[in-house]
Design a protein around this motif. Structure first.
Motif, PDB file in Angstrom:
ATOM      1  N   THR A 198       7.877  -9.590   2.915  1.00 47.86           N
ATOM      2  CA  THR A 198       6.888  -8.741   2.246  1.00 47.86           C
ATOM      3  C   THR A 198       6.187  -9.448   1.092  1.00 47.86           C
ATOM      4  O   THR A 198       5.115  -9.021   0.661  1.00 47.86           O
ATOM      5  N   ARG A 249       7.331  -9.378  -1.883  1.00 40.30           N
ATOM      6  CA  ARG A 249       7.785  -8.701  -3.100  1.00 40.30           C
ATOM      7  C   ARG A 249       9.185  -9.168  -3.485  1.00 40.30           C
ATOM      8  O   ARG A 249      10.012  -9.480  -2.634  1.00 40.30           O
ATOM      9  N   GLY A 276      -2.340   3.948   4.230  1.00 36.03           N
ATOM     10  CA  GLY A 276      -2.076   3.342   2.930  1.00 36.03           C
ATOM     11  C   GLY A 276      -1.155   4.138   2.036  1.00 36.03           C
ATOM     12  O   GLY A 276      -1.065   3.865   0.831  1.00 36.03           O
ATOM     13  N   LYS A 316       1.499   4.911   7.052  1.00 33.74           N
ATOM     14  CA  LYS A 316       1.351   3.497   6.689  1.00 33.74           C
ATOM     15  C   LYS A 316      -0.080   3.032   6.936  1.00 33.74           C
ATOM     16  O   LYS A 316      -0.673   2.333   6.103  1.00 33.74           O
ATOM     17  N   ASP A 330       6.306   2.155  -1.898  1.00 29.97           N
ATOM     18  CA  ASP A 330       6.506   0.789  -1.425  1.00 29.97           C
ATOM     19  C   ASP A 330       7.364   0.777  -0.162  1.00 29.97           C
ATOM     20  O   ASP A 330       7.110  -0.005   0.754  1.00 29.97           O
ATOM     21  N   GLN A 390       1.130   6.139  -3.293  1.00 31.18           N
ATOM     22  CA  GLN A 390       1.701   5.173  -2.351  1.00 31.18           C
ATOM     23  C   GLN A 390       3.156   4.863  -2.678  1.00 31.18           C
ATOM     24  O   GLN A 390       3.528   4.693  -3.843  1.00 31.18           O
ATOM     25  N   LYS A 429       3.994   1.219   2.283  1.00 31.89           N
ATOM     26  CA  LYS A 429       3.822  -0.183   2.665  1.00 31.89           C
ATOM     27  C   LYS A 429       4.810  -0.642   3.723  1.00 31.89           C
ATOM     28  O   LYS A 429       4.434  -1.289   4.700  1.00 31.89           O
ATOM     29  N   TRP A 430       6.098  -0.340   3.515  1.00 28.97           N
ATOM     30  CA  TRP A 430       7.118  -0.858   4.411  1.00 28.97           C
ATOM     31  C   TRP A 430       8.057   0.252   4.858  1.00 28.97           C
ATOM     32  O   TRP A 430       8.130   1.312   4.230  1.00 28.97           O
TER      33      TRP A 430
END
Length: 350
Positions: free
Chosen positions: A45, A47, A173, A170, A140, A138, A176-177
């Motif tokens: 990712t 991150r 938006g 997803k 994560d 949103q 994200k995961w």
């Protein structure tokens, strides 16, 4: 007075429940004082998240002002990964965390939430409510929560199941995961073999691992797939003794001494591909876990011997659920009625 001590004092004593109470200044990601809590990359990712996650369920025990101070304190010490779910206090913990996180900029933290719904309509409704309560547009990471029976995994992944809602969100938006949390090996393997998840949340704990190899299969498959593992129950010391007074009103026993916490976290964080662990849902244990993980070194032979000895006379907190799955009974009997995971009755499949 140090900043985090001042913030904790203000948040606890002032009793202010307004947005951002306890964190008056919006800080940049670099402004974490002298925090030394390690961070690890979450798969592909890009991150990085702290090796200790903030247990949103802990907020069920405290007033809003204390929650504000706790979030601020944890962030100042290096925590950027916050975990919560609708099942935690029927939205109470999401509400409290949503208020507390207003003290931070959205890009400063990694926010993970979950759903126990297995159908598309229910999952979408729960996702939208979580976004509202958490005051964000949103997430994560969004996860299927507390998978136990392979049949419920199949239901969630089938047409019209929760995964359809998650994938649509997803694309829009709103997350994200995608990940899941599971309490049985069969449910976890069923999920991993039928969908490419970004994360796997599973019990990675020295008692469970050393007494019956619980977690080994999941770790091995995750390693093969290149999937990051988020360890739950890393400090569990098994079931409560049948006789004697409990030191906490909680459904399982935890190690509590700083040295034991450090060893337990060293075990969990030394298992590839574990990238983070969630401590039990009490702020004092979070505090000790952050301190322990800040000193992390890989588990050595001496530490392993001590943990094996500590685990030798303990009983698993997940064996009963695994047995129910193995028997494949038509109904589902709650194993720990006082566990927050028993809420919702989602194991009764239709």
């Amino acid at each position: 007075m140090k900043r985090r001590v001042f913030l904790k004092t203000v948040g606890t004593a002032a009793g202010v429940a307004a947005l951002g109470a306890g964190c008056a200044i919006k800080r940049s990601g670099a402004e974490r004082g002298t925090a030394s809590l390690p961070r690890r990359k979450l798969g592909s990712t890009g991150r990085e998240i702290s090796v200790v996650g903030f247990p949103g369920l802990a907020l069920i025990h405290y007033e809003q002002s204390r929650c504000n101070a706790a979030v601020c304190d944890a962030f100042d010490r290096g925590v950027n990964y916050f975990d919560v779910a609708p099942a935690y206090g029927n939205g109470q913990c999401e509400t409290k965390l949503g208020i507390s996180l207003q003290a931070l900029k959205r890009e400063q933290y990694f926010l993970a939430c979950k759903t126990k719904k297995r159908d598309k309509v229910g999952a979408r409704r729960e996702l939208e409510e979580s976004l509202r309560l958490l005051k964000t547009d949103q997430l994560d990471l969004y996860q299927l929560h507390h998978l136990v029976r392979p049949a419920e995994v199949r239901q969630a992944l089938a047409p019209g199941g929760a995964m359809e809602a998650i994938q649509e969100a997803k694309k829009e938006g709103k997350l994200k995961w995608i990940g899941f949390s599971a309490h049985t090996t069969k449910a976890a393997l069923e999920a991993m073999q039928n969908f490419k998840f970004d994360t796997v949340m599973f019990p990675i704990n020295f008692v469970e691992y050393y007494t019956r190899d619980y977690g080994r299969e999941v770790l091995e498959l995750a390693q093969h797939q290149g999937t990051s593992v988020l360890a739950i129950k890393p400090l569990s010391w098994g079931t409560w003794p049948k006789e004697g007074k409990r030191t906490r009103e909680w459904w399982y026993r935890s190690v509590e001494e700083p040295g034991d916490i450090e060893l337990a976290m060293r075990f969990a964080l030394s298992q590839p591909p574990v990238i983070a662990g969630i401590p039990p849902s009490f702020l004092d244990l979070l505090d000790r876990t952050i301190a322990a993980a800040s000193r992390f070194t890989p588990l050595d032979a001496a530490g392993m011997r001590k943990l094996k000895l500590m685990a030798s006379d303990r009983e698993s907190i997940f064996l009963a659920e695994e047995r129910q799955v193995a028997l494949n009974l038509p109904g589902w009997q709650p194993v720990y009625p006082d566990s927050p995971h028993e809420c919702g009755g989602h194991h009764q499949l239709g």
